[in-house]
Design an enzyme around this catalytic site. Structure first.
Site, short mmCIF file in Angstrom:
data_model
loop_
_atom_site.label_atom_id
_atom_site.label_comp_id
_atom_site.label_asym_id
_atom_site.label_seq_id
_atom_site.Cartn_x
_atom_site.Cartn_y
_atom_site.Cartn_z
N PHE A 84 13.74 -56.91 17.17
CA PHE A 84 14.37 -56.85 15.84
C PHE A 84 13.44 -57.52 14.85
CE2 PHE A 84 16.82 -58.31 12.25
CZ PHE A 84 17.51 -57.17 11.91
N ASP A 134 6.51 -62.74 15.45
CA ASP A 134 7.65 -62.86 14.55
C ASP A 134 8.46 -64.09 14.97
OD1 ASP A 134 10.08 -62.75 13.23
OD2 ASP A 134 10.30 -60.57 13.41
N LYS A 193 14.10 -67.50 8.35
CA LYS A 193 15.49 -68.00 8.45
C LYS A 193 15.68 -69.49 8.15
CE LYS A 193 17.85 -64.48 11.12
NZ LYS A 193 17.00 -63.37 11.57
C1 LIG Z 1 16.63 -62.09 11.13
C2 LIG Z 1 15.32 -61.60 11.62
C3 LIG Z 1 14.50 -60.82 10.80
C4 LIG Z 1 14.94 -60.30 9.45
O1 LIG Z 1 15.13 -61.32 8.53
P1 LIG Z 1 15.92 -60.98 7.17
O2 LIG Z 1 15.82 -62.27 6.40
O3 LIG Z 1 17.31 -60.60 7.55
O4 LIG Z 1 15.21 -59.88 6.50
C5 LIG Z 1 13.25 -60.47 11.28
N1 LIG Z 1 12.84 -60.87 12.49
C6 LIG Z 1 13.61 -61.62 13.32
C7 LIG Z 1 13.08 -62.04 14.65
C8 LIG Z 1 14.89 -62.01 12.91
O5 LIG Z 1 15.66 -62.71 13.73
#
Ligand SMILES: *Cc1c(COP(=O)(O)O)cnc(C)c1O
Length: 390
Positions: free
Chosen positions: A132, A217, A246
Site C-alpha cells: 500500500f 516506503d 504519517k
Molecule cells: C498511509 C500510507 C500511505 C499513504 O499516506 P497518505 O498520507 O494517506 O497519502 C503510503 N504508504 C504507506 C506505507 C502508508 O501506510
C-alpha cells in the site's frame, strides 16, 4: 436525538461517500484519549492510523504550530524558512545523508519518489504483492490491492508485482531496465506484516548491482512508530529513496521524500513542486515531533511494544494465532475472520483500534502510551474474542 446522531445524519447528507458512515464523531482529544460528540471517552489505540505519535494536543506540537503560525505561516516555495531547512537537515541525517523534498501526505511523498525514479531514464518499477503506497494515481500504480486499483486503470505503467519477502523472486524481477524497487519494511495496511529478516538487505544488494533505486516506503513505519526514526536504517539498510509522512506532523499534514547518493541530485528546478509542501507551520510541527522523539521516547516505544506483544502472546487465547510487527505497530492475528466485530465491540467499550484485514487487529497507539494504559486492553481482549467467536 443525540448530538452524535444529528452530526452523523448531516455528515451523510453532505460528505462524499468515500469512507462509509463514520463509526463515531469525535469532539476532543487529549493525550491517549478521545471524546465523542456525546461526551463518551475512548482510549485511542489507532492514533489516526499511526499518525498522532505524541497523542492528542501535545503541548510541544501545539506551541510549535501556534507559535509558527503567529510568526510566519506560509510563503510558497519561491522562498524558504528556517524551520523547513532544519527539518530537512534532520530528515537527511536520519536517512544517512541526502536531500529532501517536502510534501503534504504519504501519497505525495511517494508521488515524488515515483517521479524521481523516472528521472533515471528507466521506466519499469517493481513493487510488492500486498503493498500500500497511497491513493494518487502514481502511488496507486505501485499499490497491489485490486479493488483500489481496478476502477482507476489505466494507471502509470510498467509495474511488476513480486511476492513480498521472497528475495529470489525479487532478484529474478530486477535487471538493468528497472528504475526502482519499492517496498515497505512492514506492510501496515496488509495486516502488519514485517519483511523477513535479511530481505531489505538482499533488496539493497540486488538493486545496487542492477543500478536500480531502492525506494523504501516508511510512511507508516518511520518517525518513531517502530521504535526507530527509520526502521530500514536499524536493519542496516540505506535506501536511495525513503518516504515518510504519517507520524511526522503529529496530525499536521506533512510528508517527505528523502533521496540519498546519486538520487539526491535527480531533481532540478521545474521538475516537481508543491504549493504547501514544506510550509513553515508543517515544518515546525515536524521539528517538534523530532524534538520529543529524541528525548528518550524511542527506547520506550521498543520496550512497550515488546511488552505488549509478549502480554498478548501470554494470554494463551485459542482465538489468537500470534502477534507481529515492531515497536508500537502491532498486528494481533486471529484464528478466525472476526476482527471487524472485535473492533466494533471494543469501540462500544471505549477502545479505538482497527482491522486492516478480517483476521487482524491493528494496534498503533500514540507513542506516549504506557504499560499501565495498555494493561486493561490486554485484560479485556479475551472476553471480546470469546463473544465474537461464539
Ligand atoms: C498511509 C500510507 C500511505 C499513504 O499516506 P497518505 O498520507 O494517506 O497519502 C503510503 N504508504 C504507506 C506505507 C502508508 O501506510
Amino acid at each position: 436525538m443525540s448530538h452524535e446522531t444529528e452530526l452523523g445524519s448531516r455528515y451523510g447528507a453532505v460528505m462524499m461517500n468515500a469512507f462509509g458512515a463514520p463509526r463515531r464523531i469525535f469532539a476532543r482529544g487529549e493525550g491517549i484519549h478521545l471524546w465523542d460528540a456525546d461526551g463518551n471517552r475512548y482510549v485511542d489505540l489507532l492514533a489516526g492510523i499511526a499518525v498522532n505519535a505524541l497523542g492528542h494536543g501535545h503541548p510541544a506540537v501545539v506551541a510549535a504550530v501556534t507559535g509558527q503560525l503567529k510568526t510566519l505561516g506560509h510563503i510558497s516555495n519561491f522562498f524558504a524558512s528556517e524551520p523547513q531547512i532544519r527539518l530537512a537537515e534532520r530528515l537527511s541525517a536520519a536517512a544517512g545523508g541526502g536531500r529532501v523534498f517536502l510534501a503534504n501526505s504519504g501519497a505525495e511523498a511517494n508521488e515524488a519518489a515515483f517521479k524521481l525514479s523516472r528521472l533515471t531514464g528507466r521506466t519499469r518499477l517493481v513493487a510488492m504483492e500486498g503493498s500500500f503506497h497511497g491513493r494518487t494515481m502514481g502511488a496507486l500504480a505501485v499499490t497491489h490491492t485490486e479493488k483500489y486499483r481496478k476502477p482507476f486503470e489505466p494507471l502509470p505503467g510498467e509495474v511488476t508485482f513480486v511476492p513480498f519477502g521472497d528475495a529470489g523472486a525479487l532478484d529474478a524481477a530486477v535487471d538493468e531496465t528497472v528504475a526502482a524497487v519499492v517496498v515497505e519494511p512492514v506492510q501496515g495496511e496488509s495486516g502488519v506484516i514485517p519483511a523477513p529478516e535479511g530481505y531489505l538487505a538482499a533488496a539493497r544488494e540486488l538493486t545496487t548491482r542492477a543500478g536500480t533505486l531502492l525506494w523504501i516506503d516508511e510512511v507508516q513505519t518511520g518517525i518513531g512508530r517502530c521504535g526507530e526514526l527509520l526502521l530500514s536504517r536499524s536493519h542496516g539498510v540505506t535506501a536511495d529513496l525513503v518516504t515518510v509522512a504519517k507520524g511526522l506532523g503529529n496530525g499536521f499534514p506533512i510528508g517527505a521524500c528523502i533521496a540519498t547518493g546519486r538520487a539526491a541530485d535527480l531533481l532540478t528546478p521545474g521538475g516537481h513542486g508543491s504549493t504547501f509542501g514544506g510550509n513553515p507551520v508543517a515544518a515546525a510541527a515536524g521539528n517538534a515531533v523530532l524534538d520529543v522523539l529524541g528525548g528518550g521516547l524511542l527506547e520506550d516505544v521498543r520496550r512497550i511494544g515488546e511488552w505488549f506483544a509478549s502480554e498478548i502472546t501470554g494470554l494463551g487465547c485459542p482465538e489468537i494465532a500470534g502477534v507481529r510487527g515492531a515497536g508500537l505497530l502491532r498486528g494481533i492475528v486471529l484464528t478466525q475472520e472476526v476482527a471487524p466485530q472485535v473492533v466494533e465491540l471494543a469501540l462500544s467499550e471505549g477502545w479505538v483500534l482497527n482491522a486492516p484485514r478480517p483476521d487482524v487487529l491493528r494496534v498503533a497507539p500514540p507513542l506516549i502510551i504506557t504499560e499501565a494504559d495498555l494493561a486493561p486492553f490486554v485484560t479485556a481482549l479475551p472476553g471480546w474474542l470469546e463473544r465474537c467467536n461464539a
